[in-house]
Design a protein around this motif. Structure first.
Motif, PDB file in Angstrom:
ATOM      1  N   LEU A  76      27.879  58.048  42.405  1.00 32.51           N
ATOM      2  CA  LEU A  76      28.966  58.764  43.085  1.00 32.51           C
ATOM      3  C   LEU A  76      28.760  58.791  44.602  1.00 32.51           C
ATOM      4  N   ALA A  77      27.517  58.732  45.046  1.00 31.76           N
ATOM      5  CA  ALA A  77      27.211  58.786  46.486  1.00 31.76           C
ATOM      6  C   ALA A  77      27.802  57.609  47.252  1.00 31.76           C
ATOM      7  N   THR A  78      28.187  56.548  46.544  1.00 35.16           N
ATOM      8  CA  THR A  78      28.838  55.410  47.203  1.00 35.16           C
ATOM      9  C   THR A  78      30.358  55.544  47.178  1.00 35.16           C
ATOM     10  N   ARG A  79      30.870  56.579  46.529  1.00 32.97           N
ATOM     11  CA  ARG A  79      32.319  56.690  46.321  1.00 32.97           C
ATOM     12  C   ARG A  79      33.010  57.720  47.191  1.00 32.97           C
ATOM     13  N   GLY A  80      32.253  58.486  47.932  1.00 30.53           N
ATOM     14  CA  GLY A  80      32.867  59.483  48.799  1.00 30.53           C
ATOM     15  C   GLY A  80      31.816  60.160  49.667  1.00 30.53           C
ATOM     16  N   LEU A  81      32.238  60.563  50.862  1.00 33.83           N
ATOM     17  CA  LEU A  81      31.305  61.169  51.812  1.00 33.83           C
ATOM     18  C   LEU A  81      30.687  62.451  51.285  1.00 33.83           C
ATOM     19  N   LYS A  82      31.483  63.295  50.634  1.00 30.55           N
ATOM     20  CA  LYS A  82      30.927  64.543  50.094  1.00 30.55           C
ATOM     21  C   LYS A  82      29.825  64.244  49.078  1.00 30.55           C
ATOM     22  N   TRP A  83      30.060  63.263  48.207  1.00 27.67           N
ATOM     23  CA  TRP A  83      29.044  62.884  47.217  1.00 27.67           C
ATOM     24  C   TRP A  83      27.796  62.343  47.910  1.00 27.67           C
ATOM     25  N   PHE A  84      27.999  61.568  48.972  1.00 28.35           N
ATOM     26  CA  PHE A  84      26.878  61.027  49.745  1.00 28.35           C
ATOM     27  C   PHE A  84      26.040  62.166  50.334  1.00 28.35           C
ATOM     28  N   ILE A  85      26.713  63.147  50.908  1.00 26.21           N
ATOM     29  CA  ILE A  85      26.001  64.279  51.501  1.00 26.21           C
ATOM     30  C   ILE A  85      25.334  65.121  50.417  1.00 26.21           C
ATOM     31  N   ASP A  86      26.034  65.333  49.299  1.00 26.43           N
ATOM     32  CA  ASP A  86      25.431  66.080  48.187  1.00 26.43           C
ATOM     33  C   ASP A  86      24.133  65.416  47.721  1.00 26.43           C
ATOM     34  N   TYR A  87      24.119  64.093  47.702  1.00 22.36           N
ATOM     35  CA  TYR A  87      22.963  63.356  47.195  1.00 22.36           C
ATOM     36  C   TYR A  87      21.823  63.283  48.210  1.00 22.36           C
ATOM     37  N   THR A  88      22.145  63.187  49.504  1.00 18.82           N
ATOM     38  CA  THR A  88      21.108  62.910  50.503  1.00 18.82           C
ATOM     39  C   THR A  88      20.668  64.096  51.351  1.00 18.82           C
ATOM     40  N   TYR A  89      21.551  65.043  51.566  1.00 17.40           N
ATOM     41  CA  TYR A  89      21.323  66.051  52.606  1.00 17.40           C
ATOM     42  C   TYR A  89      20.033  66.849  52.409  1.00 17.40           C
ATOM     43  N   LYS A  90      19.836  67.360  51.219  1.00 15.12           N
ATOM     44  CA  LYS A  90      18.643  68.184  50.969  1.00 15.12           C
ATOM     45  C   LYS A  90      17.363  67.370  51.155  1.00 15.12           C
ATOM     46  N   GLU A  91      17.382  66.129  50.700  1.00 19.22           N
ATOM     47  CA  GLU A  91      16.208  65.255  50.839  1.00 19.22           C
ATOM     48  C   GLU A  91      15.894  64.993  52.315  1.00 19.22           C
ATOM     49  N   ILE A  92      16.936  64.823  53.107  1.00 23.00           N
ATOM     50  CA  ILE A  92      16.759  64.475  54.518  1.00 23.00           C
ATOM     51  C   ILE A  92      16.507  65.703  55.388  1.00 23.00           C
TER      52      ILE A  92
ATOM     53  N   HIS B  94      36.279  72.141  54.374  1.00 26.61           N
ATOM     54  CA  HIS B  94      35.560  70.884  54.199  1.00 26.61           C
ATOM     55  C   HIS B  94      36.239  69.912  53.220  1.00 26.61           C
ATOM     56  N   LYS B  95      36.938  70.422  52.190  1.00 33.78           N
ATOM     57  CA  LYS B  95      37.565  69.519  51.218  1.00 33.78           C
ATOM     58  C   LYS B  95      38.569  68.605  51.920  1.00 33.78           C
ATOM     59  N   LYS B  96      39.446  69.170  52.734  1.00 31.88           N
ATOM     60  CA  LYS B  96      40.419  68.348  53.476  1.00 31.88           C
ATOM     61  C   LYS B  96      39.705  67.426  54.466  1.00 31.88           C
ATOM     62  N   PHE B  97      38.668  67.937  55.059  1.00 33.33           N
ATOM     63  CA  PHE B  97      37.868  67.195  56.035  1.00 33.33           C
ATOM     64  C   PHE B  97      37.258  65.947  55.386  1.00 33.33           C
ATOM     65  N   PHE B  98      36.603  66.120  54.248  1.00 29.87           N
ATOM     66  CA  PHE B  98      35.985  64.991  53.545  1.00 29.87           C
ATOM     67  C   PHE B  98      37.039  64.014  53.031  1.00 29.87           C
ATOM     68  N   ASP B  99      38.156  64.541  52.524  1.00 30.37           N
ATOM     69  CA  ASP B  99      39.233  63.663  52.062  1.00 30.37           C
ATOM     70  C   ASP B  99      39.746  62.789  53.200  1.00 30.37           C
ATOM     71  N   ALA B 100      39.930  63.386  54.384  1.00 34.34           N
ATOM     72  CA  ALA B 100      40.412  62.626  55.546  1.00 34.34           C
ATOM     73  C   ALA B 100      39.395  61.563  55.966  1.00 34.34           C
ATOM     74  N   LEU B 101      38.119  61.911  56.000  1.00 35.58           N
ATOM     75  CA  LEU B 101      37.092  60.933  56.380  1.00 35.58           C
ATOM     76  C   LEU B 101      36.984  59.804  55.354  1.00 35.58           C
ATOM     77  N   ASP B 102      37.158  60.127  54.076  1.00 35.40           N
ATOM     78  CA  ASP B 102      37.164  59.073  53.056  1.00 35.40           C
ATOM     79  C   ASP B 102      38.352  58.131  53.263  1.00 35.40           C
ATOM     80  N   ARG B 103      39.508  58.676  53.636  1.00 34.23           N
ATOM     81  CA  ARG B 103      40.673  57.831  53.899  1.00 34.23           C
ATOM     82  C   ARG B 103      40.442  56.954  55.128  1.00 34.23           C
ATOM     83  N   ILE B 104      39.720  57.457  56.116  1.00 31.36           N
ATOM     84  CA  ILE B 104      39.367  56.624  57.272  1.00 31.36           C
ATOM     85  C   ILE B 104      38.461  55.479  56.825  1.00 31.36           C
ATOM     86  N   GLU B 105      37.446  55.784  56.047  1.00 32.57           N
ATOM     87  CA  GLU B 105      36.518  54.753  55.561  1.00 32.57           C
ATOM     88  C   GLU B 105      37.265  53.685  54.776  1.00 32.57           C
ATOM     89  N   GLN B 106      38.275  54.080  54.019  1.00 33.15           N
ATOM     90  CA  GLN B 106      39.044  53.146  53.194  1.00 33.15           C
ATOM     91  C   GLN B 106      40.132  52.413  53.985  1.00 33.15           C
TER      92      GLN B 106
END
Length: 190
Positions: A22-38, A49-61
């Motif tokens: 899932l971490a490759t499918r959306g920014l929120k998932w990426f942050i959920d997977y990596t943030y604590k480790e980093i 944040h939900k609208k924020f992440f949705d907008a950034l995902d649309r930019i990436e796409q």
């Protein structure tokens, strides 16, 4: 007892594999997977944040071309947009270029340095196993990927001429309230 333990281990492994995928499918998932480790702690989300992440995902796409984010200081704009989003974006598109512009070189370079640090973390390699940072260009303010993608940072007035980019980030273009409210400074900035 050992069957239950074995079942629990398989369940944990399966959940970890799903989260990594899932971490490759959306920014929120990426942050959920990596943030604590980093960072050593979980990222705490606000309602916006939900609208924020949705907008950034649309930019990436490539579905959204421009986004202006205006929220109060300390809301995670720089952390998400200038540090984690470019790392995610370049993991998905290692051939693309990112430019981060800020009021000063130091702030822009800090964002680039942090993003570069994220792509060098072992957990990042779990998500984007084919990603490699170029050894030829690995400066804090200007680094490249193995596919000639790039993260370039510059302060306002710095040299950006001739540098092409696919993702442009303008983060804190005014140093303080005084410069933001000055018509002379706004005109000069424009």
């Amino acid at each position: 007892m050992s069957n239950k333990k074995n079942h629990d281990n398989k369940k944990e492994i399966t959940e970890a594999l799903i989260k990594r995928a899932l971490a490759t499918r959306g920014l929120k998932w990426f942050i959920d997977y990596t943030y604590k480790e980093i960072r050593g702690y979980d990222y705490i989300y606000g309602e916006w944040h939900k609208k924020f992440f949705d907008a950034l995902d649309r930019i990436e796409q490539g579905k959204l071309k421009r986004l202006i984010v205006e929220v109060c200081p300390g809301s995670g704009k720089t952390e998400i947009i200038s540090k984690f989003f470019p790392a995610y974006f370049l993991g998905k598109h290692p051939e693309k270029k990112v430019a981060c512009i800020s009021y000063g070189d130091d702030l822009a370079n800090d964002a680039s340095r942090e993003s570069r640090m994220i792509v060098q973390e072992p957990i990042y390699k779990d998500i984007f196993p084919d990603f490699v940072m170029s050894k030829d260009k690995a400066e804090a303010r200007d680094w490249e990927t193995h596919k000639r993608g790039r993260y370039y940072s510059v302060g306002i007035g710095g040299a950006l001429t001739g540098k092409r980019y696919n993702l442009g980030i303008i983060d804190d273009y005014n140093k303080n309230r005084e410069t933001a409210e000055s018509e002379v400074e706004r005109t000069k900035l424009w």
